[in-house]
Write a protein that holds these residues in place. Structure first.
Motif, short mmCIF file in Angstrom:
data_model
loop_
_atom_site.label_atom_id
_atom_site.label_comp_id
_atom_site.label_asym_id
_atom_site.label_seq_id
_atom_site.Cartn_x
_atom_site.Cartn_y
_atom_site.Cartn_z
N UNK A 292 14.88 10.75 1.56
CA UNK A 292 14.86 9.46 2.23
C UNK A 292 13.90 9.49 3.41
N UNK A 293 13.42 8.30 3.79
CA UNK A 293 12.61 8.14 4.99
C UNK A 293 12.74 6.70 5.47
N UNK A 294 12.59 6.51 6.76
CA UNK A 294 12.53 5.16 7.32
C UNK A 294 11.07 4.77 7.45
N UNK A 295 10.70 3.57 7.02
CA UNK A 295 9.29 3.17 7.04
C UNK A 295 8.80 2.79 8.44
N UNK A 296 8.27 3.75 9.15
CA UNK A 296 7.75 3.51 10.49
C UNK A 296 6.31 3.02 10.43
N UNK A 297 5.88 2.37 11.50
CA UNK A 297 4.52 1.84 11.59
C UNK A 297 3.49 2.98 11.54
N UNK A 298 3.84 4.11 12.16
CA UNK A 298 2.90 5.24 12.23
C UNK A 298 2.71 5.92 10.87
N UNK A 299 3.78 6.12 10.14
CA UNK A 299 3.71 6.89 8.89
C UNK A 299 3.47 6.03 7.65
N UNK A 300 3.89 4.78 7.68
CA UNK A 300 3.79 3.91 6.51
C UNK A 300 3.24 2.54 6.94
N UNK A 301 1.98 2.49 7.44
CA UNK A 301 1.47 1.23 7.99
C UNK A 301 1.44 0.06 7.00
N UNK A 302 1.12 0.31 5.74
CA UNK A 302 1.06 -0.76 4.75
C UNK A 302 2.46 -1.30 4.45
#
Length: 189
Positions: free
Chosen positions: A81-91
């Motif tokens: 699992x991961x939380x979609x952060x602006x830094x890691x998952x910009x799209x």
């Protein structure tokens, strides 16, 4: 299969288990972000700067983590699992920001090769449905929702999934399957 209490006390959609919601064109960029990300975690790993606690909280709210683990004992627990952060998952983050009037509480999932979740439901405290975006859907993957059967996912498809209907997922490919689950801002019952 479900026990009698669950069948009597959980709202199940008898006509359809899922509906096509929409298609996202930039799924390839989202896939590249998922592939590049190195911080995927299993919920049972040690806490990583508080991220694990937030993921545990999100998953436990739906009463699903233990059901998933216990329901598929013969398959590898190859789910991250991961939380979609602006830094890691910009799209992905941009997509969520542009659609925050529709979706909330996003969770990215990495479903590894050979991983299988047998038929299960989300707990009785879970909302009636959630949105499930298949960022990629490798050949050999199978997503089944009763009473419909196999969902004809394509990369970038989002389906509205009634989580009180039994559903299962298999990844019989040699690559990771990535998907994004999202709760609805305004639930329609």
């Amino acid at each position: 299969m479900l026990d009698e209490w669950a069948r009597e006390n959980i709202k199940v959609s008898k006509s359809k288990g899922c509906f096509f919601h929409r298609h996202v064109e930039n799924h390839k960029e989202m896939f590249e972000e998922c592939e590049a990300f190195q911080g995927w975690i299993r919920c049972e790993q040690e806490d990583v700067e508080g991220l694990n606690n937030r993921i545990e909280y999100h998953v436990s709210k739906l009463e699903i983590l233990n059901v998933i683990r216990d329901n598929s004992p013969k398959s590898p627990w190859n789910r991250f699992f991961a939380l979609p952060t602006k830094e890691d998952f910009p799209t992905i983050y941009k997509f969520l920001e542009e659609n925050k009037h529709i979706y909330k509480e996003p969770m990215l999932c990495k479903f590894g090769p050979g991983c299988k979740l047998n038929l299960h439901i989300h707990g009785c405290k879970a909302p009636a449905y959630q949105y499930n975006m298949s960022i990629n859907f490798p050949e050999g993957c199978k997503f089944t929702v009763l009473p419909d059967g196999d969902v004809p996912y394509k990369d970038g498809d989002i389906y509205k999934l009634y989580v009180h209907n039994e559903h299962s997922v298999e990844n019989n490919s040699n690559e990771n399957r990535y998907h994004l689950t999202m709760q609805a801002v305004n639930l329609e019952f």
